[in-house]
Design a protein around this motif. Structure first.
Motif, PDB file in Angstrom:
ATOM      1  N   GLU A 108       2.128  10.151   3.772  1.00  0.00           N
ATOM      2  CA  GLU A 108       0.507  10.829   3.374  1.00  0.00           C
ATOM      3  C   GLU A 108       0.714  11.798   2.322  1.00  0.00           C
ATOM      4  N   SER A 109       1.905  12.397   2.200  1.00  0.00           N
ATOM      5  CA  SER A 109       1.841  13.481   1.278  1.00  0.00           C
ATOM      6  C   SER A 109       2.030  12.996  -0.038  1.00  0.00           C
ATOM      7  N   LEU A 110       2.256  11.630  -0.347  1.00  0.00           N
ATOM      8  CA  LEU A 110       2.183  10.836  -1.630  1.00  0.00           C
ATOM      9  C   LEU A 110       0.918  10.772  -2.117  1.00  0.00           C
ATOM     10  N   ALA A 111      -0.174  10.683  -1.106  1.00  0.00           N
ATOM     11  CA  ALA A 111      -1.778  10.319  -1.469  1.00  0.00           C
ATOM     12  C   ALA A 111      -2.086  11.208  -2.730  1.00  0.00           C
ATOM     13  N   ASN A 167      -6.047   5.722   6.889  1.00  0.00           N
ATOM     14  CA  ASN A 167      -6.669   4.605   7.640  1.00  0.00           C
ATOM     15  C   ASN A 167      -5.727   3.390   7.490  1.00  0.00           C
ATOM     16  N   ALA A 168      -4.959   3.465   6.361  1.00  0.00           N
ATOM     17  CA  ALA A 168      -4.009   2.137   6.409  1.00  0.00           C
ATOM     18  C   ALA A 168      -3.002   2.266   7.408  1.00  0.00           C
ATOM     19  N   ILE A 169      -2.467   3.490   7.420  1.00  0.00           N
ATOM     20  CA  ILE A 169      -1.291   3.760   8.345  1.00  0.00           C
ATOM     21  C   ILE A 169      -1.710   3.675   9.836  1.00  0.00           C
ATOM     22  N   ASP A 170      -2.945   4.463   9.969  1.00  0.00           N
ATOM     23  CA  ASP A 170      -3.694   4.084  11.657  1.00  0.00           C
ATOM     24  C   ASP A 170      -3.569   2.667  11.768  1.00  0.00           C
ATOM     25  N   HIS A 171      -4.256   1.686  10.858  1.00  0.00           N
ATOM     26  CA  HIS A 171      -4.290   0.326  10.891  1.00  0.00           C
ATOM     27  C   HIS A 171      -3.081  -0.279  11.155  1.00  0.00           C
ATOM     28  N   ILE A 191       0.784  -1.156   0.089  1.00  0.00           N
ATOM     29  CA  ILE A 191      -0.044   0.155   0.083  1.00  0.00           C
ATOM     30  C   ILE A 191       0.679   1.326  -0.024  1.00  0.00           C
ATOM     31  N   ALA A 192       1.760   1.403   0.761  1.00  0.00           N
ATOM     32  CA  ALA A 192       2.752   2.440   0.933  1.00  0.00           C
ATOM     33  C   ALA A 192       3.422   2.699  -0.559  1.00  0.00           C
ATOM     34  N   MET A 193       3.983   1.406  -1.058  1.00  0.00           N
ATOM     35  CA  MET A 193       4.524   1.492  -2.418  1.00  0.00           C
ATOM     36  C   MET A 193       3.547   2.329  -3.288  1.00  0.00           C
ATOM     37  N   CYS A 194       2.514   1.836  -3.464  1.00  0.00           N
ATOM     38  CA  CYS A 194       1.433   2.560  -4.308  1.00  0.00           C
ATOM     39  C   CYS A 194       0.634   3.654  -3.819  1.00  0.00           C
ATOM     40  N   ALA A 195       1.331   4.447  -2.755  1.00  0.00           N
ATOM     41  CA  ALA A 195       0.596   5.521  -2.128  1.00  0.00           C
ATOM     42  C   ALA A 195      -0.122   6.434  -2.892  1.00  0.00           C
ATOM     43  N   GLU A 196       0.733   6.802  -4.124  1.00  0.00           N
ATOM     44  CA  GLU A 196       0.196   7.818  -5.136  1.00  0.00           C
ATOM     45  C   GLU A 196      -1.157   7.625  -5.893  1.00  0.00           C
ATOM     46  N   LEU A 197      -1.576   6.461  -5.809  1.00  0.00           N
ATOM     47  CA  LEU A 197      -2.673   5.868  -6.424  1.00  0.00           C
ATOM     48  C   LEU A 197      -3.861   5.983  -5.206  1.00  0.00           C
ATOM     49  N   LEU A 198      -3.818   6.235  -3.982  1.00  0.00           N
ATOM     50  CA  LEU A 198      -4.807   6.194  -3.190  1.00  0.00           C
ATOM     51  C   LEU A 198      -5.270   7.530  -2.769  1.00  0.00           C
ATOM     52  N   ASP A 199      -6.468   7.820  -2.270  1.00  0.00           N
ATOM     53  CA  ASP A 199      -6.653   9.184  -1.765  1.00  0.00           C
ATOM     54  C   ASP A 199      -6.269   9.263  -0.401  1.00  0.00           C
ATOM     55  N   ARG A 200      -6.052  10.420   0.254  1.00  0.00           N
ATOM     56  CA  ARG A 200      -5.666  10.718   1.371  1.00  0.00           C
ATOM     57  C   ARG A 200      -6.214   9.858   2.585  1.00  0.00           C
ATOM     58  N   GLU A 201      -7.381   9.719   2.442  1.00  0.00           N
ATOM     59  CA  GLU A 201      -8.275   9.186   3.700  1.00  0.00           C
ATOM     60  C   GLU A 201      -7.964   7.776   3.722  1.00  0.00           C
ATOM     61  N   THR A 202      -7.961   6.771   2.530  1.00  0.00           N
ATOM     62  CA  THR A 202      -7.647   5.495   2.527  1.00  0.00           C
ATOM     63  C   THR A 202      -6.220   5.268   2.989  1.00  0.00           C
ATOM     64  N   LEU A 203      -5.148   6.198   2.670  1.00  0.00           N
ATOM     65  CA  LEU A 203      -3.776   6.037   3.141  1.00  0.00           C
ATOM     66  C   LEU A 203      -3.694   6.117   4.340  1.00  0.00           C
TER      67      LEU A 203
END
Length: 182
Positions: free
Chosen positions: A168-171, A114-118, A100-112
């Motif tokens: 998060e800035s990559l989102a 949430n993944a970090i928090d998880h 997920i982190a590697m593909c962070a630029e494909l995700l919206d900030r909220e999704t990213l």
């Protein structure tokens, strides 16, 4: 290391059923060594017993099916020691979070976020489990690996907390970010 070695190591600390070995290899500190399934544990136990490295006996309780309880033999301890002197294979580490982190630029900030928090919660839970395991044992080798695991997880947690804003800035900022398939 393989399932046979894991079974011998678990039984070196005391007798157990195949079910208990599976449970220990997935839910206790033994879960960090080798992936084990019922489909691999029972054939390994049967072969180890046939080779004289284990013995077994049945325990019966009223109203319950008989349990086959395994114990390690002296030959089994020798076999375990033989495998312990072999150089260990490279540790393997797989992480869906890192994908997920590697593909962070494909995700919206909220999704990213949430993944970090998880992931942070997972690391905190791992640390809690390790600390509990360490408190519950007097075995020095187990304490050492608990300390090692604690430091690894603590460092991962600290790195993630310290660097989460950079990730998060990559989102993706636009509304074209991917959403989970329905």
């Amino acid at each position: 290391m393989n399932i046979r070695t894991l079974c011998l190591a678990i039984l070196n600390f005391g007798q157990a059923t195949g079910y208990e070995i599976k449970k220990m290899s997935s839910e206790t500190h033994y879960a960090y060594f080798v992936d084990a399934s019922y489909g691999s544990i029972y054939p390994a136990l049967n072969k180890l017993e046939a080779e004289g490295f284990l013995t077994s006996h049945e325990e019966r309780e009223p109203g319950k099916p008989a349990r086959k309880v395994y114990s390690i033999t002296e030959a089994g301890r020798t076999e375990l020691t033989t495998h312990m002197v072999e150089p260990p294979k490279q540790d393997t580490f797989k992480s869906e979070f890192l994908l997920i982190a590697m593909c962070a630029e494909l995700l919206d900030r909220e999704t990213l976020v949430n993944a970090i928090d998880h992931r942070i919660k997972q690391l905190e839970n791992d640390l809690e489990f390790i600390n509990k395991s360490c408190r519950e044992t007097e075995h020095e080798g187990t304490k050492w690996i608990a300390d090692y695991g604690h430091d690894c997880q603590k460092n991962s947690l600290e790195y993630l907390i310290k660097n989460r804003k950079k990730l998060e800035s990559l989102a993706k900022v636009s509304s074209q970010a991917l959403t989970p398939a329905e």
